[in-house]
Design an enzyme around this catalytic site. Structure first.
Site, mmCIF file in Angstrom:
data_model
loop_
_atom_site.group_PDB
_atom_site.id
_atom_site.type_symbol
_atom_site.label_atom_id
_atom_site.label_comp_id
_atom_site.label_asym_id
_atom_site.label_seq_id
_atom_site.Cartn_x
_atom_site.Cartn_y
_atom_site.Cartn_z
ATOM 1 C CB ILE A 504 -0.279 -0.189 1.119
ATOM 2 C CG1 ILE A 504 -0.066 -0.142 2.551
ATOM 3 C CG2 ILE A 504 -1.935 -0.911 1.428
ATOM 4 C CD1 ILE A 504 -0.679 0.609 3.711
ATOM 5 N N GLY A 505 2.244 1.100 -0.893
ATOM 6 C CA GLY A 505 3.156 2.596 -0.387
ATOM 7 C C GLY A 505 4.363 2.061 0.337
ATOM 8 C CB ALA A 742 12.645 -6.756 10.823
ATOM 9 C CE LYS A 743 11.037 -5.153 18.511
ATOM 10 N NZ LYS A 743 11.962 -4.787 19.709
ATOM 11 C CD GLU A 747 -0.488 -0.131 12.952
ATOM 12 O OE1 GLU A 747 -1.610 0.652 13.699
ATOM 13 O OE2 GLU A 747 -0.347 -1.133 13.552
#
Ligand code: FES
Ligand code: FES
Lengths: 797, 160
Positions: A504-505, A742-743, A747
């Site tokens: 989504i970009g 990685a996590k 958001e």
């Protein structure tokens, strides 16, 4: 940062490098075909007639004149689709409203015509008569005794057998959902407290403002199979839902997701425009394209969840948190979408950002005649963090403790399992706090600013700190939180990565390509990513909860490792070595110990293909994270990893005008590990500015159910001259379950900006403001003691 | 249906003759009549810059301009800019700086960046920021876009 880049480029690993987004050259040259740019031969254009009333009974709808407009193929109302079924998270409304409209966005009729102009003309000719009903404008009004009921009547729709059945039963109050969580004994916590503070906060309406407006194209083939071009973030879940809506098998629905002009959570639910386009396509037997205007986008897309929040917190004299008690009213709007479920995230922040022994959390999501709230980057966490971090400062102040010290004392450590059941396998929270504080010189600046409160200079400086915890390894909300991958290597060692993970970009396609090439020892340009067609891609739960890098990444790695194993096992005999003594590197099969080249990979793949026992290298993998569902008490380790961040905001407040300028953000993010440095910087910088808009300028004005500013002139997004300086540090905790450690991070950067800015304004002026956004008018009034702080309504007692 | 008017203008260097409705915007003409979809609709009200084109060398919001007013003029869109050396430099710089996420705003930024550089070939950071003020981006937070334009304005200074 420049030095790091150099260091990294000297190694062969792709991890941590600055990899430009694979689709960026096309996008920057205008070649990318977004949904808006796609036109199907024979397509009709659809438009929706929305209610002119906030709350009313529909007395009659006259569509006769509209139907006579040349070029109009169909004009439909609820009467034309008696078989329509309810949509939404609790299935509480029909796409086309039949008897009652409950908000200004409500869909009453729709037109499909040869041209947009003809469709518009037809809309203008539709006559609707209404019988107004009393408007419920706030959640306080909705809870008042004798309040009009928004859903006081049964909603009926056709049942499986053809007869009408109650699909959403009448409710006796306006409460759409209740979420309540308890841990320990709050009363005991109160008794243990030396300091207790209580405040009410108002977290306002904002909306996603994706630069590409919403739209959909629906087309049926002669056998009744549905093809949708859609910007949904959850294609596989929506296949099922659309199938249910149409009473057909989900296998007959295919969703293609063209590149999207921004998502940010706005496309997690099915909104009425999508079924309406499908109805029109079905009735006209033509492809139907429906695209919003910007005004429609403001009025008829979801908002961030507006929340009235009462927080009571305490700590003992040594500065240990004792309890936290939260009550919220979520203004649900007229219907229930994901906004009502933001408590799942909010209660994590309340219970587990800092160690708190005793907690009580209760949310009532309340129906009103306002726009309805969906999911939006951060998912309730901006709201919860705003309140929690205000109280962290207030408690520290009351004890005379340094706010940073107070936070460090209560911050979580790696290895902890919180009473709510979240287990922090990796946790760089304290490093985030220390790093952001040191790099911004937080302690010294905070003290210096305090000394200027009464110095007569109208321009004040302030610095504020806030932190956040968010899921970073998926969120198990559905039966599966997994993602599938298919990998295919061609005869020239080019890889096709077919992933369920949507783009989504945010740059997922580039990160997934990187992780795949890293396993296969190939350069990044050896890969083509296919990620947008449910007829091709394997299942994925969807792009939400900052999960794609983590879940899609682990899935891609799984498939790539299988491909690698297959290649090395097949190569072993000719190489005269065991498979585990070989490796893939630089486009070749090599000896693991020495790096010595055994064979060119493309050549080897051809020899495998054109051999007597011909074979190709194609693998599949499905990754399911080791997380669990929440139990009925809202306990459970719902994510496979958790992300942390601290952000320090520096502001300048003009006390004569109330103007707040955000000067600088110093951020430290525990991201597990940096995979694509360019991409992650972009996510963080973009999130920071989105948080800046939430804190300072963005305000969807909803009065009496009417949106007063449905345009970019009056709804103020941050622009280029206003962006702050940004200093980002990455705390790499190498999560054991994460892809290359990685996590998720999508958001995180938007979450604590408003909280940090609030604390900075306090540090600058000694005035704390409890309602967002910090517009000049609000700040000006607050500085003069005129602001009316939000209060908890009697009706919600 | 309003009357159709015949217009002739130069589009990305090529003479175009086309018939447009009197009330049609230049944006609709480019996208729906001429099939150049690189120019985007973001608001239709002159507030977002996604529809930026140049007319006689000056950027305008094509959503606010009538198609008929293109008559006799020199129009350039992102498709035209992309084929120029400056367009390529800007493209590479935006890509290398990570200034493109969803990309929906990017063609508009490309066009506006060209304008900024035409006015200030060695634009300062502030001049770039002010020059891009009319273009909205929801994804990037602008910094990487500004960096990318700055790198084109000061090619030797940037280490990227
Ligand atoms: S579409 Fe023209 S300025 Fe937004
Ligand atoms: S990159 Fe998405 S709006 Fe700018």
């Amino acid at each position: 940062m420049a030095t790091t880049t150099l260091e990294r480029t000297n190694t062969d690993s792709l991890i941590g490098r600055r990899i430009p987004k694979l689709d960026a050259p096309d996008k920057a040259s205008g070649r990318t075909r977004y949904l808006h740019d796609i036109n199907i031969p024979g397509q009709l254009h659809a438009k929706i007639l929305r209610s002119s009333q906030v709350h009313a009974r529909i007395v009659s709808i006259d569509v006769e004149a509209a139907r006579r407009v040349p070029g109009v193929h169909a004009v439909i109302t609820a009467a034309d689709v008696p078989w329509q079924r309810p949509i939404g998270v609790t299935k509480d409304h029909l796409p086309l409203k039949s008897d009652i409209v409950r908000s200004r966005r409500d869909e009453i009729a729709a037109v499909a015509a040869d041209t947009v102009e003809a469709a518009d003309e037809a809309l203008r000719l539709i006559r609707v008569t209404y019988e107004p009903l009393p408007v419920v404008a706030t959640s306080a009004e909705a809870l008042a005794p004798g309040a009009p009921l928004l859903h006081g009547e049964d909603l009926r729709a056709p049942g499986r057998g053809g007869a009408l059945e109650v699909v959403h039963p009448a409710s006796k109050d306006n409460v759409a959902m209740v979420h309540e969580y308890r841990q320990g004994d709050v009363a005991q916590g109160e008794r243990d407290s030396a300091v207790v503070v209580e405040d009410v906060f108002w977290l306002h309406y904002v909306t996603h403002c994706c630069m590409g407006v919403s739209g959909v194209i629906a087309e049926f083939d002669p056998s009744g199979n549905l093809l949708l071009y859609s910007n949904t973030q959850v294609p596989f879940l929506h296949k099922r839902e659309f199938a249910e809506l149409l009473g057909i098998d989900p296998g007959r629905i295919r969703i293609i997701q063209p590149p999207i002009g921004g998502g940010f959570g706005s496309k997690l639910d099915i909104y009425p425009f999508e079924p309406i386009a499908i109805f029109l396509a079905k009735l006209t037997r033509r492809p139907v394209k429906l695209v919003f205007s910007r005004e429609e986008e403001f009025i008829a897309s979801p908002t961030r969840q507006p929340v009235l929040l009462k927080l009571r917190s305490g700590c003992d004299s040594a500065g240990r948190l004792t309890f936290r008690s939260v009550e919220t009213l979520h203004d649900n709007g007229a219907y229930t979408s994901w906004g009502a479920t933001t408590p799942f995230v909010m209660m994590q922040t309340i219970s587990s950002l800092y160690r708190v022994p005793h907690c009580h959390y209760r949310t009532r999501a309340v129906y009103t005649n306002n726009p309805y709230a969906g999911s939006f980057r951060g998912y309730g966490n901006l709201q919860a963090t705003f309140a929690v971090e205000a109280h962290m400062d207030k408690l520290a102040d009351a004890l005379g403790m340094d706010p940073l010290e107070f936070r460090l004392q209560n911050a979580q450590d790696p290895g902890e399992t919180t009473p709510q059941g979240m287990h922090f396998r990796s946790c760089g929270f304290k490093d985030c706090l220390r790093t952001a504080a040191e790099r911004s010189d937080y302690r010294a600046k905070r003290r210096a600013n305090l000394a200027h409160w009464n110095d007569g200079n109208p321009i004040k400086r302030g610095i504020g700190i806030a932190s956040m915890l968010h899921v970073g390894g998926g969120a198990k909300m559905y039966p599966s939180d997994g993602c599938g991958t298919i990998i295919k290597l061609d005869d020239f060692a080019k890889v096709t990565l077919i992933t369920g993970a949507s783009e989504i970009g945010q740059g997922s396609e580039t990160v997934l390509a990187q992780l795949t090439c890293e396993e296969l020892g190939l350069p990044i340009d050896a890969v083509t990513v296919v990620n947008n067609d449910t007829a091709i891609t394997p299942w994925d739960v969807g792009v939400h909860a900052s999960r794609t890098t983590f879940i899609g990444g682990n899935s891609a790695i799984g498939a790539a490792r299988k491909a690698k194993r297959k290649i090395l096992e097949a190569a072993a005999p000719t190489a005269g070595l065991a498979a585990d003594e070989l490796d893939l590197h630089g486009g070749s099969i090599v000896v693991k110990a020495t790096g010595e080249r055994v064979q060119d990979l493309g050549k080897f793949l051809r020899s495998l293909h054109f051999a007597e026992k011909a074979d190709l290298v194609m693998t599949t993998y499905y990754y399911e994270p080791p997380s669990v569902h929440l139990d009925r008490q809202y306990r459970g380790d719902v994510s496979a990893a958790y992300s942390w961040a601290t952000q320090v905001a520096e502001v300048e407040v003009d006390t004569e005008t109330g103007v707040v300028r955000l000067l600088k953000i110093t951020a430290a993010h525990d991201v597990g590990r940096v995979l694509n440095r360019l991409g992650i910087e972009g996510q963080i910088e973009g999130g920071i500015v989105m948080g800046q808009g939430y804190a300072l300028t963005e305000d969807l004005l909803v009065e009496g159910g009417v949106i007063k500013n449905p345009n970019f002139r009056d709804y103020k997004l941050i622009t280029a001259p206003e962006v702050p300086d940004v200093d980002v540090s990455f705390i790499e905790t190498f999560d054991g379950e994460g892809p290359q450690g990685a996590k998720g991070v999508g958001e995180a950067p938007a979450i604590c900006i408003a909280a940090a800015v609030a604390n900075a304004i306090y540090n600058a002026t000694g005035t704390r403001i409890y309602a967002l956004p910090f517009t000049p008018e609000k700040v000006y009034r607050a500085l003069r003691g005129k602001s009316t702080a939000p209060t908890w309504p009697e009706s919600a007692a | 249906m309003s009357a159709m008017l015949e217009i002739e203008f130069r589009l990305n260097g090529v003479v175009q003759r086309t018939a447009v409705a009197a009330d049609m915007s230049a944006l609709e003409m480019l996208r729906d009549v001429l099939g150049l979809t690189g120019t985007k609709y973001g608001c239709g009200e002159g507030e977002c810059g996604a529809c930026t084109i140049t007319v006689d060398g000056r950027t305008v919001n094509s959503c606010l301009m009538f198609a008929v007013d293109c008559n006799g003029r020199e129009v350039q869109t992102i498709e035209g800019l992309s084929a120029t050396p400056l367009g390529e430099r800007l493209n590479h710089s935006l890509v290398a700086h990570g200034a493109v996420q969803c990309g929906f705003c990017t063609p508009g930024f490309m066009m506006q960046a060209q304008q900024v550089l035409a006015e200030h070939p060695h634009a300062s950071r502030e001049e770039i920021q002010r020059g891009l003020e009319g273009n909205l981006c929801r994804c990037t937070g602008y910094r990487k876009i500004i960096d990318a334009v700055e790198a084109v304005a000061h090619p030797t200074a940037s280490a990227e």
